[in-house]
Design an enzyme around this catalytic site. Structure first.
Site, PDB file in Angstrom:
ATOM      1  N   LYS A  93       0.855  -1.192   0.000  1.00 53.46           N
ATOM      2  CA  LYS A  93       0.000   0.000   0.000  1.00 53.46           C
ATOM      3  C   LYS A  93       0.887   1.236   0.000  1.00 53.46           C
ATOM      4  O   LYS A  93       1.790   1.376   0.843  1.00 53.46           O
ATOM      5  CB  LYS A  93      -0.863   0.031   1.248  1.00 53.46           C
ATOM      6  CG  LYS A  93      -2.230  -0.579   1.052  1.00 53.46           C
ATOM      7  CD  LYS A  93      -2.996  -0.446   2.333  1.00 53.46           C
ATOM      8  CE  LYS A  93      -4.474  -0.458   2.106  1.00 53.46           C
ATOM      9  NZ  LYS A  93      -5.200  -0.382   3.374  1.00 53.46           N
TER      10      LYS A  93
HETATM   11  C1  E4P Z   1      -8.524   0.178   3.258  1.00 48.39           C
HETATM   12  O1  E4P Z   1      -7.652  -0.430   2.692  1.00 48.39           O
HETATM   13  C2  E4P Z   1      -8.424   0.725   4.611  1.00 48.39           C
HETATM   14  O2  E4P Z   1      -7.711  -0.187   5.400  1.00 48.39           O
HETATM   15  C3  E4P Z   1      -9.740   0.899   5.296  1.00 48.39           C
HETATM   16  O3  E4P Z   1     -10.802   0.509   4.465  1.00 48.39           O
HETATM   17  C4  E4P Z   1      -9.940   2.206   5.981  1.00 48.39           C
HETATM   18  O4  E4P Z   1     -11.193   2.184   6.608  1.00 48.39           O
HETATM   19  P1  E4P Z   1     -11.614   3.223   7.753  1.00 48.39           P
HETATM   20  O5  E4P Z   1     -11.936   4.529   7.099  1.00 48.39           O
HETATM   21  O6  E4P Z   1     -12.804   2.618   8.385  1.00 48.39           O
HETATM   22  O7  E4P Z   1     -10.427   3.340   8.690  1.00 48.39           O
END
Ligand code: E4P
Length: 218
Positions: A87
């Site tokens: 990521k």
């Molecule tokens: C995606 O890859 C993220 O890990 C995640 O969906 C973030 O979600 P949140 O906004 O609930 O923290």
């Protein structure tokens, strides 16, 4: 639509995997911290464990902020397992890193995407996946799923191979809309996966069938 689970919790990953509907896992630094993981080595070991549980893409987030550091960190993360997807945050340095990593054959997931133009840039840079965060847009009174729709429309004009992961999902309606729009992937918290399977009329129906079956058995 592919289903990823958005968690670093091993029990949740095992349980979702046992349902037979799991196509991948996404993690982020907050989800890792929630599991009480302390230290870089422990983080990398945890990602390895997830990869051993699920033979599918597992996103692990780079926390470096400069091009050189991001690329170095991504190379290390990609060594953990062939299924690791790195990521990378949606920044200018992030875009440069994605281009470099894509040329090296390292899969990337550009995270913290909030607009179709960010998605377009990431796709042009060669991202394997992009993650628009719908819940966080909803939180500031913008329509997160509308942004997903715009990204799908833009990508339909071209031949990008980049897949769209609908992220920051908060409820079953997000998943339904993602599927209606034809998003490639939804990454879903375990609690929401459970909610997808539930319906009060299913519970009422089971109750009635079981009660009637008692009459048959008498
Ligand atoms: C995606 O890859 C993220 O890990 C995640 O969906 C973030 O979600 P949140 O906004 O609930 O923290």
């Amino acid at each position: 639509m592919k289903f990823f689970i958005d968690t670093a919790n091993l029990d949740e990953i095992k349980e979702a995997h046992s349902l037979g509907i799991l196509d991948g896992v996404t993690t982020n630094p907050s989800l890792i911290a929630r599991e009480g993981i302390a230290g870089r080595k422990a983080f990398e070991k945890h990602i390895k464990t997830i990869c051993e549980l699920v033979a599918a893409p597992v996103s692990a987030e780079a926390v470096s902020m400069t091009f050189d550091d991001m690329v170095a960190e991504a190379r290390t993360l990609s060594q953990i397992d062939a299924n690791v997807v790195v990521k990378i945050p949606m920044t200018l340095d992030g875009l440069k890193a994605v281009r470099q990593l894509s040329e090296e054959g390292i899969n990337t997931n550009v995270t913290l995407v909030f607009s179709p133009l960010q998605a377009l840039l990431a796709a042009k840079a060669g991202a394997t996946y992009i993650s628009p965060f719908v819940g966080r847009l909803d939180d500031i009174s913008q329509d997160g799923m509308k942004v997903v729709e715009e990204i799908i429309d833009v990508f339909a004009n071209y031949l990008f191979e980049t897949e769209i992961i609908v992220a920051s999902i908060r409820n079953p309606l997000h998943v339904l809309t993602a599927a209606e729009l034809g998003a490639d992937i939804a990454t879903i918290p375990f609690k929401v996966i459970e909610q997808l399977a539930q319906h009060p009329l299913t519970d009422v129906g089971i109750d009635k069938f079981l009660k009637d079956w008692q009459k048959v058995e008498k």
